[in-house]
Write a protein that holds these residues in place. Sequence first.
Motif, mmCIF file in Angstrom:
data_model
loop_
_atom_site.group_PDB
_atom_site.id
_atom_site.type_symbol
_atom_site.label_atom_id
_atom_site.label_comp_id
_atom_site.label_asym_id
_atom_site.label_seq_id
_atom_site.Cartn_x
_atom_site.Cartn_y
_atom_site.Cartn_z
ATOM 1 N N LEU A 190 0.631 -8.859 6.798
ATOM 2 C CA LEU A 190 1.089 -7.288 6.248
ATOM 3 C C LEU A 190 2.135 -7.413 7.335
ATOM 4 O O LEU A 190 2.053 -6.794 8.365
ATOM 5 C CB LEU A 190 0.036 -6.115 6.180
ATOM 6 N N ALA A 191 2.841 -6.035 6.909
ATOM 7 C CA ALA A 191 4.213 -5.210 7.492
ATOM 8 C C ALA A 191 4.031 -4.221 7.757
ATOM 9 O O ALA A 191 4.240 -3.909 6.077
ATOM 10 C CB ALA A 191 5.664 -6.705 8.105
ATOM 11 N N PRO A 192 4.530 -3.189 8.377
ATOM 12 C CA PRO A 192 4.545 -1.654 8.042
ATOM 13 C C PRO A 192 5.728 -1.682 7.123
ATOM 14 O O PRO A 192 6.724 -2.137 7.433
ATOM 15 C CB PRO A 192 4.703 -0.838 9.380
ATOM 16 N N LEU A 193 5.659 -0.834 6.295
ATOM 17 C CA LEU A 193 6.645 -0.691 5.170
ATOM 18 C C LEU A 193 8.051 0.689 5.667
ATOM 19 O O LEU A 193 7.107 1.658 7.013
ATOM 20 C CB LEU A 193 6.235 0.072 3.860
ATOM 21 N N ALA A 194 8.634 0.720 5.548
ATOM 22 C CA ALA A 194 10.588 1.115 5.912
ATOM 23 C C ALA A 194 10.294 2.823 5.456
ATOM 24 O O ALA A 194 9.689 2.951 4.248
ATOM 25 C CB ALA A 194 11.163 0.344 6.067
ATOM 26 N N ILE A 195 10.663 3.714 6.311
ATOM 27 C CA ILE A 195 10.342 4.836 5.581
ATOM 28 C C ILE A 195 11.302 4.403 4.294
ATOM 29 O O ILE A 195 11.325 5.401 3.033
ATOM 30 C CB ILE A 195 11.453 6.076 6.830
ATOM 31 N N GLN A 229 -5.827 -7.884 -0.581
ATOM 32 C CA GLN A 229 -4.223 -7.540 -0.436
ATOM 33 C C GLN A 229 -2.822 -8.251 -0.158
ATOM 34 O O GLN A 229 -1.617 -8.051 -1.338
ATOM 35 C CB GLN A 229 -4.150 -6.198 0.531
ATOM 36 N N GLU A 230 -3.024 -9.079 0.402
ATOM 37 C CA GLU A 230 -1.656 -9.880 0.562
ATOM 38 C C GLU A 230 -1.528 -11.271 -0.616
ATOM 39 O O GLU A 230 -0.305 -11.174 -1.634
ATOM 40 C CB GLU A 230 -2.264 -11.539 1.526
ATOM 41 N N PRO A 271 1.553 3.355 5.441
ATOM 42 C CA PRO A 271 1.533 2.403 4.186
ATOM 43 C C PRO A 271 2.484 0.491 4.701
ATOM 44 O O PRO A 271 3.612 0.816 5.747
ATOM 45 C CB PRO A 271 3.774 2.937 3.741
ATOM 46 N N GLN A 272 1.648 -0.745 4.016
ATOM 47 C CA GLN A 272 1.900 -1.954 4.495
ATOM 48 C C GLN A 272 2.578 -2.441 3.175
ATOM 49 O O GLN A 272 1.815 -2.488 2.176
ATOM 50 C CB GLN A 272 0.743 -2.234 5.445
ATOM 51 N N THR A 273 3.480 -3.709 3.851
ATOM 52 C CA THR A 273 3.929 -4.723 2.450
ATOM 53 C C THR A 273 3.691 -6.163 3.391
ATOM 54 O O THR A 273 3.798 -6.129 4.003
ATOM 55 C CB THR A 273 5.675 -4.097 1.571
ATOM 56 N N LEU A 274 4.105 -7.195 2.109
ATOM 57 C CA LEU A 274 3.286 -7.982 2.247
ATOM 58 C C LEU A 274 5.351 -8.746 2.839
ATOM 59 O O LEU A 274 6.187 -8.132 2.341
ATOM 60 C CB LEU A 274 3.784 -9.026 1.195
ATOM 61 N N ASP A 275 4.814 -9.448 3.918
ATOM 62 C CA ASP A 275 5.867 -9.845 5.221
ATOM 63 C C ASP A 275 6.126 -11.173 4.138
ATOM 64 O O ASP A 275 5.767 -12.219 4.944
ATOM 65 C CB ASP A 275 6.026 -9.919 6.040
ATOM 66 N N PRO A 276 7.038 -11.884 4.152
ATOM 67 C CA PRO A 276 7.781 -12.804 3.198
ATOM 68 C C PRO A 276 7.658 -14.441 4.320
ATOM 69 O O PRO A 276 7.346 -15.249 3.932
ATOM 70 C CB PRO A 276 8.238 -13.147 2.461
ATOM 71 N N THR A 307 0.755 -1.113 -0.556
ATOM 72 C CA THR A 307 0.005 -0.202 -0.397
ATOM 73 C C THR A 307 0.871 1.798 0.277
ATOM 74 O O THR A 307 0.422 2.806 -0.066
ATOM 75 C CB THR A 307 -0.738 0.084 1.452
ATOM 76 N N GLY A 308 2.035 0.867 0.701
ATOM 77 C CA GLY A 308 3.412 1.930 -0.082
ATOM 78 C C GLY A 308 2.879 3.093 -1.336
ATOM 79 O O GLY A 308 3.336 4.313 -1.362
ATOM 80 N N VAL A 309 2.496 1.902 -2.169
ATOM 81 C CA VAL A 309 2.461 2.775 -3.622
ATOM 82 C C VAL A 309 0.908 3.917 -3.831
ATOM 83 O O VAL A 309 2.233 4.557 -4.139
ATOM 84 C CB VAL A 309 2.130 1.288 -5.150
ATOM 85 N N PHE A 310 1.052 4.081 -2.619
ATOM 86 C CA PHE A 310 -0.084 5.183 -2.758
ATOM 87 C C PHE A 310 0.051 6.457 -2.087
ATOM 88 O O PHE A 310 0.223 7.005 -2.958
ATOM 89 C CB PHE A 310 -1.247 4.544 -2.033
ATOM 90 N N TRP A 311 1.104 5.833 -1.257
ATOM 91 C CA TRP A 311 1.691 7.463 -0.748
ATOM 92 C C TRP A 311 3.126 7.805 -1.657
ATOM 93 O O TRP A 311 3.375 8.450 -2.037
ATOM 94 C CB TRP A 311 1.988 7.435 0.152
#
Length: 477
Positions: free
Chosen positions: A208-213, A276-277, A198-203, A59-63
């Motif tokens: 989902l896990a928070p996306l780092a700056i 989303q996953e 912003p979250q991304t997939l945690d392999p 979802t970090g793609v949005f920002w």
Amino acid sequence: MKKPPNAVDTPPAAAGQSYTPSLSRTLGVGGNVLITLSSISPASSVFILGGAALTAFGTGVFWGFLIAGIVSILIAFCYAELASAYPVAGGDYSLVSRALGPAFGVATFLISLVSLPLIIAVFALGVADYLGVAIAGLSSQQTALVVVVICTVTACFNIRANAWLTGVFLFIEMAALALLAVLGLIHIERPVTTLFDPQTLDPATGGLAPLAIAGLMIAVTQGIFSYNGYGGAVYFAEETKNPSRAVAKAVLWSAGITVASELIPLTAILLGASSQEALFGSELPVEAFLADRAGDAVTLFVLLAVAFAIINAIIAIALQAGRLLYSAARDRALPEPLAARLRWVSPKGQSPVIATSVMGLIAFLACFVPLDVLLTATGSTLSFSYLFIALAAVNHRRRDRTRPGYRMPWWPLPPLVCIAALALVFVISFLDPAQWLSLGISVGFVVAGFTYYYLYLKPRSGTHLLLLDAVSEEDSR
């Protein structure tokens, strides 16, 4: 050497002297925008770059793409002001040469001279992947070679004919993007507020896990690259009516439409995906979303539309590449035996046929280079081009306050924000060892450009690199 017929033979210019128009001035703002948007190819950007971003940044793609859109609009303001002041064919090279200085201009020319044909080759090598959904067994390289030849020949036609042709293909790809947006918005699965974190997939966990700056900042750079191309309107300045006003409008319209046509479908996909996953874990997220919401038949149609969008982009970039080389030859930024040939304009189509063909030949040969090498060679060049444009905008306003033309809003915020954003991009690239080769190649292009200027062009300043003024307003009508 005997010069070809209709070669532009411009003597050293007196102050304020302008070029005699040689290209076909038949484009309006709309025609310029059609070709410029075609070179950007929003559909292929969403499917290829947007898809890769969904996998990497969730979802970090949005920002990331929203911030990139703001930065892109600010860069477009810089392009618009410079294009209004210097409506000369040649794109970034022409603007930077006149507003920042010939040494920076030559460095920009060398970057574009290499990157444009390589980008054509990258696009052409990807066409088979999408045509393959309907025609099995296509060879990527053989398909690319055929596509480059066809697109180069097409780019040698009259500019107005190319505007109509690219406009038809552009309508098809914009329809595909509209379909993506509608499918997402009529199947909304989650509230808009889910995009704010912003979250991304945690392999490791599959959740989902928070996306780092740092990841978010890289997403911004991906977005800037995805939106790239609106400055291409400048390449057609001498073929656009009333260029000092129309080209600025074409740049701004192209930038605004590009950001909207990419950000809205990507946001709709984030909101409308069943999971989303599953979306972020897919190898081809956009295609997976489309198949889930529309079925295989519609997916086949859209993927073919993307294939034609890529071909359309190649035609538009070939048009730009030809005008870059033509403009440099007319400025005598090249040795005269070469320049005399390359600045020839066909009497019938009023198109720089030889320059366009040469750039097409370079792209043809580049198709034999491995794709990862092409991507590495073009990776960081965009950042340098944008940096020079932003610096040129600052220097232009400082030096030519009385020059008529478009004035960007919120001065001096746009160029300063662009410079700060690009500085951040360079820092991120420097800290990432995976980017060092790409960054080093781009620095090499810049150094080679400055070296060529100071060792070859500057000692011949009376006969070479004659940066005449923009075409007069009377000639532009």
